[in-house]
Scaffold this active site. Structure first.
Site, short mmCIF file in Angstrom:
data_model
loop_
_atom_site.label_atom_id
_atom_site.label_comp_id
_atom_site.label_asym_id
_atom_site.label_seq_id
_atom_site.Cartn_x
_atom_site.Cartn_y
_atom_site.Cartn_z
N SER A 3 0.74 -1.27 -0.01
CA SER A 3 0.03 0.04 0.17
C SER A 3 0.96 1.19 0.01
CB SER A 3 -0.79 -0.06 1.29
OG SER A 3 -0.05 0.13 2.32
N LYS A 4 0.16 2.22 0.03
CA LYS A 4 1.00 3.56 0.06
C LYS A 4 1.97 3.66 1.06
CE LYS A 4 -2.24 6.29 -2.96
NZ LYS A 4 -3.21 7.53 -2.90
N ARG A 5 1.64 3.25 2.33
CA ARG A 5 2.35 3.38 3.38
C ARG A 5 3.79 2.61 3.30
NH1 ARG A 5 -0.73 -0.72 5.21
NH2 ARG A 5 0.34 -2.38 6.22
N HIS A 6 3.86 1.75 2.23
CA HIS A 6 5.32 1.20 2.04
C HIS A 6 5.98 1.90 1.04
CE1 HIS A 6 2.59 -2.36 3.13
NE2 HIS A 6 3.64 -2.47 4.16
N GLY A 7 5.45 3.11 0.66
CA GLY A 7 6.14 3.88 -0.45
C GLY A 7 5.51 3.52 -1.73
#
Length: 467
Positions: free
Chosen positions: A239-243
Site C-alpha cells: 500500500s502507499k504506506r510502504h512507499g
C-alpha cells in the site's frame, strides 16, 4: 499447430496504474514479445460508478511512459454491451443459463438462513428452470456443474483443484441489463482470441468459474498464470504506506522508466544472479518458468539504487532528454527555450554519479546556468577568506588569457599556481568550487569550469570576490 500467443492487460480504471498492475502489464508484454505474440490493452470499465476517463488516460500515460506498447486496443468494455447481451442470450437458448427473478431481499434472507444452519451461503438454484424471459425484472445466471472437480493447470502455481459443489450459479447479467465481471472477461477473451491469461493471484478463485463459461461456448480454455502478490517490507499487502504509489508518481519523482521496468520484473522473476537488464535482455531471457510462487517484497531503497545505476549508465543524450522536463518545471530552462542538448548532456553527465533521481540531478545542475547563485554561509566563511580570494584573483587572471577553459587547459594552470604558492591543489580547488557552485560538493571542478564556460566562470569569480 500451436495458436499464436495473444495476451492482454485488462486494468479497471478505478484508480491510477500502480505497482502491481504495472508488473502484470510488464509480464504480459514480455511474454508477448519473447514469443513473437500480440499484446492487447483492454479497459475493463463496466463499473460505471467508479470508472472515469481521467483514470483511463492516467493508465495509458503510465503504460506509455514505461514504453509498454500494445499491438491492439485500447478496447473499452462499455463499448461492447451489445456483444455481451448476444452471448448471454445464446447461453439461455442453449439451456446453459437461466433467468432469475429472486429479489436482493430474498437472496439475503436465504443467505442468512444458510449461515445460521451451517450451510454454505450459496444460491440454491430456485430459478434453474426459467428459460423464458419473465415479465418481471430478472437477472441471468450461469448454470454451473454440481458434481466433479475443476482443475486449473496454472503455469506458475501448478495444478489447483476446485470442487464444483462450491461453485454457485453466478449472475452473468444483472436485472438492470449490466453484465458482470466474470462473464464479460470470458466473452472478451473469446472475441480477442486470448491464448494465455497472466494476472495477479487475487483472481485465482475466479478462474474455475470462468473456465466453465469458456467451455459452455465450446472455446479452448486459455492457459493461466497467476502472479504472486507484492508485499510491503512488513509482509502485509502493498500500500502507499510502504512507499508504493502510482507509476506516474514515480515518473514525477525523477525515476527513469527503464529502472522501474527493471525493478518490476525482478519482483517475482529471476535470471541467475543478474540484477540489471536491458530491454533486449529481458525479452531474450523472460519465461514464466522462472517466476516464483511466493510473494515478492517491495523495497523502495532497492528501486532507488537501481535508478541511480541507470543514471550512471545513461549516455549524455539520454540524460539531457530525461532531465530537461525537470529543469523546465523548476523554471531553470524556460519552456519556450530550445536548450542546447549537447551542452545539457555534458552538464547532466557530470552529475550522473552524484544523483539518485532526475530531480536531484536537476537541482544540482542549477549552478551551471547563468545568473547569480547563493553561496552557503558556512562554506563562504571557511573557504572564501581573504587569502583564498587572493588565489581566486590569480586564477581569474590566468583564465582571462587562456585560449579556452577546457579541463585539459585549466587543470595544469591551477596545478602550477598551487605549486608556485607552495600549496596543495585543494587549497585552490575548494575555494574555486564554492565560488562557482555555491557549495562544497560538485562534479570535478575542472569539468565544472569547462561546462560553465569562460564568461560565466569569470562572472562568478568576480561576484565571489565582491567585484
Amino acid at each position: 499447430m500451436t495458436s499464436p500467443v495473444r495476451v492482454r492487460f485488462a486494468p479497471s480504471p478505478t484508480g491510477f496504474l500502480h505497482i502491481g498492475g504495472a508488473r502484470t502489464a510488464l509480464f504480459n508484454w514480455l511474454f508477448a514479445r519473447c514469443n513473437n505474440g500480440t499484446f492487447i490493452l483492454r479497459i475493463e470499465d463496466t463499473d460505471r460508478s467508479r470508472s472515469t476517463d481521467d483514470y483511463i488516460e492516467a493508465i495509458i500515460a503510465g503504460m506509455r511512459w514505461l514504453k509498454l506498447d500494445w499491438d491492439e486496443g485500447p478496447f473499452r468494455q462499455t463499448d461492447r454491451f451489445a456483444i455481451y447481451r448476444d452471448y448471454a442470450d445464446r447461453l439461455v437458448r442453449e439451456g446453459k443459463a437461466y433467468y432469475c427473478t429472486c429479489s436482493p431481499e430474498d437472496l439475503e434472507e436465504r443467505r442468512q438462513r444458510a449461515l445460521a444452519e451451517g450451510r454454505p451461503p450459496m444460491y440454491n438454484g430456485r430459478c434453474r428452470e426459467y428459460l423464458t424471459k419473465p415479465d418481471a425484472p430478472a437477472a441471468i445466471r450461469f448454470r454451473m456443474p454440481r458434481e466433479g472437480q475443476t482443475v486449473v493447470r496454472d503455469m506458475i502455481k501448478g495444478p489447483i483443484t476446485f470442487e464444483n459443489s462450491v461453485l454457485e450459479d453466478m449472475v452473468i447479467v444483472r436485472s438492470d441489463g449490466a453484465p458482470t465481471y466474470n462473464f464479460v472477461v470470458v466473452v472478451d477473451d473469446i472475441d480477442m482470441k486470448i491464448t494465455h491469461v497472466i494476472r495477479g493471484d487475487d483472481h485465482v478463485n475466479n478462474t474455475p468459474k470462468q473456465i466453465h463459461i469458456y467451455r459452455a461456448f465450446g472455446w479452448e480454455v486459455p492457459q493461466f498464470g497467476h502472479l504472486p502478490m507484492i508485499l510491503g517490507s512488513d509482509k502485509t499487502r502493498l500500500s502507499k504506506r510502504h512507499g508504493a504509489t502510482s507509476v506516474t508518481a514515480y515518473r514525477d519523482m525523477g525515476y527513469m522508466p527503464d529502472a522501474l521496468v527493471n525493478y518490476l520484473v525482478r519482483l517475482g522473476w529471476s535470471h541467475g544472479d543478474q540484477e540489471v537488464f536491458s530491454r533486449e535482455e529481458l525479452i531474450t531471457h523472460f519465461s514464466l518458468d522462472t517466476v516464483g510462487e511466493s510473494a515478492a517484497v517491495f523495497n523502495p531503497e532497492k528501486l532507488l539504487w537501481l535508478n541511480s545505476q541507470y543514471l550512471i549508465n545513461s549516455s549524455p543524450a539520454e540524460l539531457a532528454a530525461a532531465v530537461l522536463p525537470f529543469l523546465q518545471q523548476d523554471g531553470i530552462v524556460a519552456d519556450e527555450t530550445l536548450a542546447d542538448m549537447t551542452w545539457l548532456g555534458k552538464a547532466a553527465y557530470s552529475l550522473r554519479e552524484r544523483s539518485k533521481t532526475l530531480i536531484e540531478m536537476a537541482t544540482q545542475m542549477k549552478y551551471y546556468f547563468p545568473g547569480d547563485i547563493a553561496i552557503d554561509q558556512k562554506a563562504r566563511e571557511k573557504h572564501l577568506k581573504p587569502e583564498s580570494l587572493a588565489l581566486l584573483a590569480n586564477v581569474r587572471i590566468l583564465l582571462s588569457s587562456a585560449a579556452d577553459v577546457t579541463a585539459t587547459v585549466v587543470e595544469p594552470l591551477v596545478h602550477d599556481l598551487a605549486e608556485a604558492k607552495g600549496l596543495k591543489l585543494g587549497a585552490i580547488a575548494q575555494p574555486l568550487r564554492v565560488a562557482l557552485t555555491g557549495g562544497t560538493a560538485s562534479a570535478g571542478i575542472f569539468e565544472v569550469i569547462e561546462i560553465m564556460g569562460k564568461d560565466l566562470v569569470q562572472k562568478r569569480l568576480a561576484a565571489a570576490m565582491g567585484g
